[in-house]
Design an enzyme around this catalytic site. Structure first.
Site, short mmCIF file in Angstrom:
data_model
loop_
_atom_site.label_atom_id
_atom_site.label_comp_id
_atom_site.label_asym_id
_atom_site.label_seq_id
_atom_site.Cartn_x
_atom_site.Cartn_y
_atom_site.Cartn_z
CB SER A 154 32.32 4.13 1.62
OG SER A 154 33.22 3.06 1.60
CG ASP A 231 30.71 -1.53 -3.77
OD1 ASP A 231 31.95 -1.69 -3.75
OD2 ASP A 231 30.12 -0.71 -3.04
CG HIS A 266 32.32 1.83 -3.21
ND1 HIS A 266 31.58 1.22 -2.23
CD2 HIS A 266 33.15 2.67 -2.55
CE1 HIS A 266 31.94 1.68 -1.04
NE2 HIS A 266 32.89 2.56 -1.21
N1 LIG Z 1 42.00 5.07 -3.88
C1 LIG Z 1 41.26 3.90 -3.71
C2 LIG Z 1 39.77 4.13 -3.84
C3 LIG Z 1 39.23 5.06 -2.81
C4 LIG Z 1 37.72 5.17 -2.93
O1 LIG Z 1 37.09 4.51 -3.72
N2 LIG Z 1 37.15 6.00 -2.10
C5 LIG Z 1 35.72 6.13 -2.09
C6 LIG Z 1 35.21 5.83 -0.73
S1 LIG Z 1 35.72 4.19 -0.26
C7 LIG Z 1 35.21 4.00 1.36
O2 LIG Z 1 35.21 4.80 2.20
C8 LIG Z 1 35.33 7.54 -2.52
O3 LIG Z 1 34.33 8.07 -2.12
N3 LIG Z 1 36.18 8.12 -3.37
C9 LIG Z 1 36.02 9.48 -3.81
C10 LIG Z 1 35.35 9.67 -5.13
O4 LIG Z 1 35.17 10.85 -5.50
O5 LIG Z 1 34.99 8.70 -5.80
C11 LIG Z 1 41.66 2.87 -4.71
O6 LIG Z 1 42.46 3.25 -5.53
O7 LIG Z 1 41.15 1.74 -4.64
#
Ligand SMILES: N[C@@H](CCC(=O)N[C@@H](CSC=O)C(=O)NCC(=O)O)C(=O)O
Length: 288
Positions: A154, A231, A266
């Site tokens: 991401s 995603d 995602h």
């Molecule tokens: N808090 C957000 C969602 C944040 C999210 O999905 N972060 C992803 C990366 S998104 C792009 O850089 C991630 O890797 N999260 C960490 C995990 O452990 O999944 C929301 O509420 O939408």
């Protein structure tokens, strides 16, 4: 100035024969204490092992990748050291730094900020591509030339691509999961680049992979990109992998192998499914 190559071991866990370590050090680039993870495969030879740098996405620390992706099995199998830094400086006491999940702490976007409020600390581009390399060289090699590749997810998938495209001499290969492929044309990117780089959009192209492929002057490269079709961030136009494919049509030296993976989202469930393929991909370049 303290020496950023001096490390304090924060934790160490045996995993697939190797060690999953977390270190803390004092970063000169970011002017704060930073943590990063290092997986060190069991290595009975005297040979210096190659290195793969992982860049995580929004909201992550050095922990997400090491606890959720299951990469250690492959790192041990291919004997590759894996370094996973945090995603931003922390605790710099900048007003508003922790208010949003997609800007400030946990959201450094792997750029060197130029806006005065952020420019002292938010220098993740130089941290990853310069300081971290020095740390790796001093601590995890025998002084030999580094063989390093880079990948991420991401925000970090894009960070990996720009790091490679701007430094083809430093990296052997690059791959990404669900990268924010064209930040200057999506809401996350516009918001972050305005904050870190200012409102003059001409200054943004230096950190946008779709712009950088057009200026790329390194050897021919294939970028492996995995993208889940379910995603939500793809559906809300934050990722735009087709823009990257299109940008590469105008160049002969950068090719994107975009694999649309049916039904995946995602999350790290997606990453863990295909992480083995990414190790196989990078091992081809790192071992030659
Ligand atoms: N808090 C957000 C969602 C944040 C999210 O999905 N972060 C992803 C990366 S998104 C792009 O850089 C991630 O890797 N999260 C960490 C995990 O452990 O999944 C929301 O509420 O939408």
């Amino acid at each position: 100035m303290t020496d950023p190559t001096v490390l304090k071991l924060v934790s160490s866990n045996k995993c697939f024969q190797g060690l999953q370590n977390v270190y803390e050090h004092s970063s000169n680039e970011l002017k704060c204490t930073m943590k990063f993870a290092a997986y060190l495969p069991k290595n009975d030879s005297q040979e210096t092992l190659p290195v793969l740098i992982w860049l995580s996405g929004l909201t992550c620390t050095e922990q997400n990748f090491i606890t959720k992706s299951g990469f250690q099995k492959y790192a041990q199998e291919y004997k590759i050291i894996v370094i996973a830094p945090d995603t931003s400086p922390r605790g710099c006491k900048i007003e508003g730094e922790t208010e949003k999940w997609d800007f400030g702490e946990g959201a450094g976007f792997y750029v060197d900020s130029t806006e005065p409020k952020w420019a002292r600390n938010y220098r993740m581009y130089s941290y990853v591509n310069n300081e971290l390399h020095e740390v790796i060289r001093k601590n995890f090699t025998n002084g030999d030339d580094l063989r390093v590749s880079i990948f991420g997810h991401s925000m970090g998938g894009h960070g990996a691509m720009i790091s490679f495209l701007k430094n083809p001499n430093k990296y052997k290969s690059v791959s990404a999961f669900s990268p924010i492929s064209n930040p200057i044309n999506c809401d996350w990117g516009k918001n972050a680049f305005t904050g870190y780089l200012g409102s003059n959009v001409e200054n943004w192209s230096a950190y946008d992979s779709c712009c950088l492929v057009k200026q790329y002057n390194g050897p021919s490269v294939e970028i492996l990109v995995d993208q889940g079709t379910e995603d939500n961030f793809l559906k809300s136009n934050q990722l735009n992998p087709d823009n990257l494919v299109k940008a590469c049509e105008d160049t002969s030296s950068v090719r994107v192998n975009l694999r649309n993976q049916e039904g995946y989202d995602h999350s790290y469930y997606f990453i863990t499914t295909f992480i083995g393929d990414h190790f196989e991909f990078h091992a081809k370049y790192l071992k030659n």
